[in-house]
Design an enzyme around this catalytic site. Structure first.
Site, PDB file in Angstrom:
ATOM      1  N   LYS A 147       1.017  -0.867  -0.354  1.00 16.18           N
ATOM      2  CA  LYS A 147      -0.383   0.046   0.038  1.00 16.18           C
ATOM      3  C   LYS A 147       0.604   1.890   0.168  1.00 16.18           C
ATOM      4  O   LYS A 147       1.896   1.301   1.171  1.00 16.18           O
ATOM      5  CB  LYS A 147      -0.998   0.130   1.283  1.00 16.18           C
ATOM      6  CG  LYS A 147      -2.273  -1.070   1.030  1.00 16.18           C
ATOM      7  CD  LYS A 147      -3.176  -0.509  -0.238  1.00 16.18           C
ATOM      8  CE  LYS A 147      -4.300  -1.624   0.157  1.00 16.18           C
ATOM      9  NZ  LYS A 147      -5.637  -1.643  -1.179  1.00 16.18           N
ATOM     10  N   ASP A 172      -0.216  -0.705  -4.488  1.00 14.67           N
ATOM     11  CA  ASP A 172      -1.557  -0.382  -4.587  1.00 14.67           C
ATOM     12  C   ASP A 172      -1.686   1.437  -4.332  1.00 14.67           C
ATOM     13  O   ASP A 172      -1.334   1.685  -2.805  1.00 14.67           O
ATOM     14  CB  ASP A 172      -2.914  -1.030  -4.006  1.00 14.67           C
ATOM     15  CG  ASP A 172      -4.164  -0.471  -4.287  1.00 14.67           C
ATOM     16  OD1 ASP A 172      -4.408  -0.257  -4.323  1.00 14.67           O
ATOM     17  OD2 ASP A 172      -5.213  -1.968  -3.410  1.00 14.67           O
ATOM     18  N   GLU A 213      -2.002  -0.379  -9.070  1.00 13.39           N
ATOM     19  CA  GLU A 213      -3.593  -0.405  -8.747  1.00 13.39           C
ATOM     20  C   GLU A 213      -3.986   0.887  -8.326  1.00 13.39           C
ATOM     21  O   GLU A 213      -2.980   1.485  -7.815  1.00 13.39           O
ATOM     22  CB  GLU A 213      -3.842  -1.397  -7.286  1.00 13.39           C
ATOM     23  CG  GLU A 213      -4.722  -2.185  -8.258  1.00 13.39           C
ATOM     24  CD  GLU A 213      -5.156  -2.912  -7.092  1.00 13.39           C
ATOM     25  OE1 GLU A 213      -4.313  -3.751  -6.324  1.00 13.39           O
ATOM     26  OE2 GLU A 213      -6.216  -2.919  -5.837  1.00 13.39           O
ATOM     27  N   ASP A 218      -8.897  -0.738  -9.937  1.00 12.43           N
ATOM     28  CA  ASP A 218      -9.344  -1.156  -9.382  1.00 12.43           C
ATOM     29  C   ASP A 218     -10.719  -0.248  -9.272  1.00 12.43           C
ATOM     30  O   ASP A 218     -12.251  -0.500  -9.542  1.00 12.43           O
ATOM     31  CB  ASP A 218      -8.881  -1.637  -8.198  1.00 12.43           C
ATOM     32  CG  ASP A 218      -9.506  -2.099  -7.111  1.00 12.43           C
ATOM     33  OD1 ASP A 218     -10.842  -2.434  -6.992  1.00 12.43           O
ATOM     34  OD2 ASP A 218      -8.894  -2.153  -5.244  1.00 12.43           O
ATOM     35  N   LYS A 252     -14.116  -7.112  -8.294  1.00 12.98           N
ATOM     36  CA  LYS A 252     -14.564  -7.758  -6.476  1.00 12.98           C
ATOM     37  C   LYS A 252     -15.617  -7.682  -5.665  1.00 12.98           C
ATOM     38  O   LYS A 252     -16.693  -7.059  -6.663  1.00 12.98           O
ATOM     39  CB  LYS A 252     -13.709  -6.221  -5.601  1.00 12.98           C
ATOM     40  CG  LYS A 252     -12.458  -5.985  -5.448  1.00 12.98           C
ATOM     41  CD  LYS A 252     -12.099  -5.196  -4.357  1.00 12.98           C
ATOM     42  CE  LYS A 252     -10.769  -4.499  -4.076  1.00 12.98           C
ATOM     43  NZ  LYS A 252     -10.050  -2.908  -4.052  1.00 12.98           N
TER      44      LYS A 252
HETATM   45  C1  LIG Z   1      -7.412  -6.857   1.564  1.00 13.53           C
HETATM   46  C2  LIG Z   1      -7.122  -6.454   0.205  1.00 13.53           C
HETATM   47  N1  LIG Z   1      -6.463  -7.011  -0.234  1.00 13.53           N
HETATM   48  C3  LIG Z   1      -7.390  -4.747   0.056  1.00 13.53           C
HETATM   49  O1  LIG Z   1      -6.403  -4.506  -0.688  1.00 13.53           O
HETATM   50  N2  LIG Z   1      -8.136  -4.080  -0.925  1.00 13.53           N
HETATM   51  C4  LIG Z   1      -8.421  -2.290  -1.348  1.00 13.53           C
HETATM   52  C5  LIG Z   1      -9.365  -2.489  -0.730  1.00 13.53           C
HETATM   53  C6  LIG Z   1     -10.012  -2.613   1.026  1.00 13.53           C
HETATM   54  C7  LIG Z   1     -10.755  -1.716   1.683  1.00 13.53           C
HETATM   55  O2  LIG Z   1      -9.989  -0.905   1.936  1.00 13.53           O
HETATM   56  O3  LIG Z   1     -11.515  -2.451   2.786  1.00 13.53           O
HETATM   57  C8  LIG Z   1      -7.355  -2.537  -2.817  1.00 13.53           C
HETATM   58  O4  LIG Z   1      -7.682  -3.029  -3.455  1.00 13.53           O
HETATM   59  O5  LIG Z   1      -7.942  -0.951  -2.729  1.00 13.53           O
HETATM   60 MG   LIG Z   2      -7.121  -1.944  -4.355  1.00 17.54          MG
END
Ligand SMILES: C[C@H](N)C(=O)N[C@H](CCC(=O)O)C(=O)O
Ligand SMILES: [Mg+2]
Length: 363
Positions: free
Chosen positions: A162, A190, A218, A243, A267
């Protein structure tokens, strides 16, 4: 097998560590659960995550959408008639994709139970095992490097890092992680919409020049900024994955036809469940655009449905189903086996759940 009753409850699952992105910080999963009972005594569950900053859905809005809009439209319908059920869920209320996903997941579970086959086999049956990444929350570079080492010790070969809070620091974050885990581990980033288009291009080119070997990035820019997304896609070599810009099959068509991104993240909480996710897979197949399957902060309940979809489709080549891997405990008995990075699909009917713990239903 007719739908007799739909109840709405809550599931609480503590996380191993606070989950931090450019958009939010979460300490514990507090999701809505839907329980669907049929006239034949079959029971199925679905889950909805209140990711207000991404989908606009909150626990209150999810509960209201299911109880007042979705459930009344499908009570009494036969599970054999999936087309009618899915059309009614879709048309019962616009948006509210997480609420729709919870009900859709429970209905697909019943569909599998009806034919006594694991769901992934009914959807295409491509493979029995999938391999997930693990997400590293955005923190100080040294803490992220430590978290990455822990993930590698758990056997993860791909980490989703992240970023997106501060581009200068993001460079330091990736350097610290690369120094810590070496080059045999795949790193995907991401930014959760955190960069400006030109900022993203400058930063990602620097990462390319440094040879950080990033697998994909991402959602570098705002979800609504499709021109900005395309600008980044056109100006860096690292593949860009949409995304938050893609919820519906229509969004996917737009992104793909404009070549605004190289890849798409599906998702269930964004599509409103498996029914529309399958349509995105078909669009992506037509254009040869590979997809990631992702999740929000969800327990094994709804992530299992995403795992079944991923195991059924060749076009889904990247797996970010780490919700259960981020949780301190697993309240779901039965269903797919989540052994950290390795997810093995169940052989019994539907999603294969035996028992769901940590559930509360107010009467
Ligand atoms: C949990 C998953 N690996 C992830 O990172 N999802 C996020 C959004 C998650 C959230 O804020 O609940 C994404 O891909 O942006
Ligand atoms: Mg994402």
């Amino acid at each position: 097998m007719k739908i007799k009753e739909i109840k709405v409850g809550k599931i609480t699952v503590p996380l191993k560590k606070s989950f931090k992105t450019a958009l939010r910080t979460v300490h514990s999963i507090e999701d809505i659960v839907v329980k669907v009972v049929t006239d034949t005594g079959h029971v199925a569950y679905g889950e909805a995550a209140p990711t207000a900053v991404i989908t606009g859905d909150t626990n209150g809005s999810i509960r209201c959408a299911i109880e007042d809009y979705i459930a009344p439209q499908i009570i009494g319908l036969d599970i054999e008639n999936m087309e009618e059920i899915m059309t009614r869920i879709d048309k019962s209320i616009i948006k509210n994709t997480s609420a729709k996903a919870a009900v859709d997941i429970a209905i697909y579970d019943l569909f599998g139970q009806l034919y006594n086959a694991p769901l992934y086999k009914l959807l295409g049956g491509y493979k029995k095992e999938i391999i997930s990444d693990l997400t590293i929350s955005v923190n100080e570079p040294s803490e992220m490097a430590e978290d990455s080492i822990d993930a590698v010790k758990r056997g993860y070969k791909t980490l989703k890092i992240k970023v997106g809070l501060d581009s200068k620091m993001d460079m330091e974050r990736i350097k610290a992680i690369r120094d810590a885990v070496g080059y045999n581990i795949d790193l995907r980033l991401d930014a959760n919409q955190g960069w400006k288009p030109k900022e993203a291009v400058m930063l990602l080119r620097k990462m390319e020049d440094k040879g950080f070997n990033i697998e994909l990035v991402e959602q570098p820019v705002l979800a609504s900024d499709l021109d900005g997304l395309k600008f980044v896609t056109d100006n860096v070599n690292i593949p860009i994955l949409a995304d938050e810009s893609v919820f519906s099959p229509e969004d996917a068509v737009k992104i793909i036809q404009n070549r605004a991104a190289d890849l798409i993240n599906i998702k269930l909480m964004k599509t409103g469940g498996i029914h529309n996710a399958l349509k995105i897979c078909s669009v992506a197949e037509i254009y040869g655009v590979e997809c990631m399957i992702g999740c929000m902060l969800e327990s094994k309940l709804s992530v299992s449905a995403a795992a079944h979809l991923a195991a059924s489709k060749k076009i889904i080549t990247k797996i970010d189903l780490d919700g259960p891997g981020l949780c301190k405990e697993d309240p779901i008995i039965g269903g797919p086996e989540f052994n950290d990075y390795r997810i093995i699909l169940n052989d019994d009917g539907g999603l294969g759940f035996k028992e769901i713990r940590n559930l509360s239903f107010s009467s």
